[in-house]
Design a protein around this motif. Structure first.
Motif, short mmCIF file in Angstrom:
data_model
loop_
_atom_site.label_atom_id
_atom_site.label_comp_id
_atom_site.label_asym_id
_atom_site.label_seq_id
_atom_site.Cartn_x
_atom_site.Cartn_y
_atom_site.Cartn_z
N LEU A 91 0.71 -1.23 0.09
CA LEU A 91 0.14 0.02 0.04
C LEU A 91 0.79 1.30 0.08
N CYS A 92 2.11 1.15 0.55
CA CYS A 92 2.64 2.30 0.73
C CYS A 92 3.56 2.80 -0.67
N ARG A 113 10.52 -0.90 0.24
CA ARG A 113 9.65 0.12 -0.45
C ARG A 113 10.19 0.39 -1.95
N PRO A 114 11.45 0.85 -2.12
CA PRO A 114 11.89 1.34 -3.41
C PRO A 114 11.87 0.06 -4.45
N ILE A 115 12.05 -1.19 -3.98
CA ILE A 115 11.98 -2.19 -4.82
C ILE A 115 10.36 -2.42 -5.21
N MET A 116 9.70 -2.43 -4.32
CA MET A 116 8.20 -2.38 -4.71
C MET A 116 7.90 -1.50 -5.26
N GLY A 117 8.14 -0.35 -5.26
CA GLY A 117 7.89 0.57 -6.31
C GLY A 117 8.42 0.44 -7.62
N ALA A 122 6.72 -1.40 -13.15
CA ALA A 122 6.98 -2.41 -14.25
C ALA A 122 5.38 -2.93 -14.53
N ASN A 123 4.81 -3.32 -13.59
CA ASN A 123 3.42 -3.85 -13.79
C ASN A 123 2.52 -2.87 -14.45
#
Length: 137
Positions: A91-92, A113-117, A122-123
């Motif tokens: 969610l963040c 957080r940076p990786i999930m961003g 990409a998605n």
């Protein structure tokens, strides 16, 4: 991973998209049979898509559902957000459903957080480009 509900929504939209030029309502039972979707489940999905302005419905004899907008204007991102909610893995990093993680002291200290961003970006790059029209062709 997208939910089964989102997969069924995309399949139903593909079916209706192929009939877009006809501008004739399609019965739920016809979509359910053609796309191998449980009818009761499909009813709820189509109602949700209608309530979010992707579909129109017509009641009575000769009634059913049809697309409100052209298939080329219905992106995967739009459908997934309606059906599944956030596209982001956390969610963040969500653009439309932002929420702070309960287990992080600060977002700046979070190493995920940076990786999930990047995963979100990409998605989204694919989801924003792909439309129901792409499923038809």
């Amino acid at each position: 991973m997208i939910s089964k509900k989102a997969k069924y929504a995309l399949k139903a939209l593909k079916y209706l998209g192929a009939k877009y030029e006809d501008a004739c309502p399609t019965l739920i039972s016809e979509i359910a049979e053609a796309e191998n979707i449980p009818k009761k489940f499909l009813e709820a999905i189509l109602l949700e898509l209608r309530n979010n302005s992707l579909l129109r419905s017509q009641k009575g004899k000769g009634g059913g559902y049809f697309l409100r907008i052209p298939p080329s204007e219905i992106t995967f991102a739009k459908v997934l957000r309606i059906i599944d909610g956030p596209i982001a893995p956390l969610l963040c990093v969500s653009l439309n459903f932002y929420g702070q993680c309960e287990d992080c002291r600060t977002e700046e200290e979070c190493t995920l957080r940076p990786i999930m961003g990047q995963v979100r970006d990409a998605n989204l790059e694919i989801y924003e480009k792909m439309t129901v029209a792409d499923l038809i062709h």
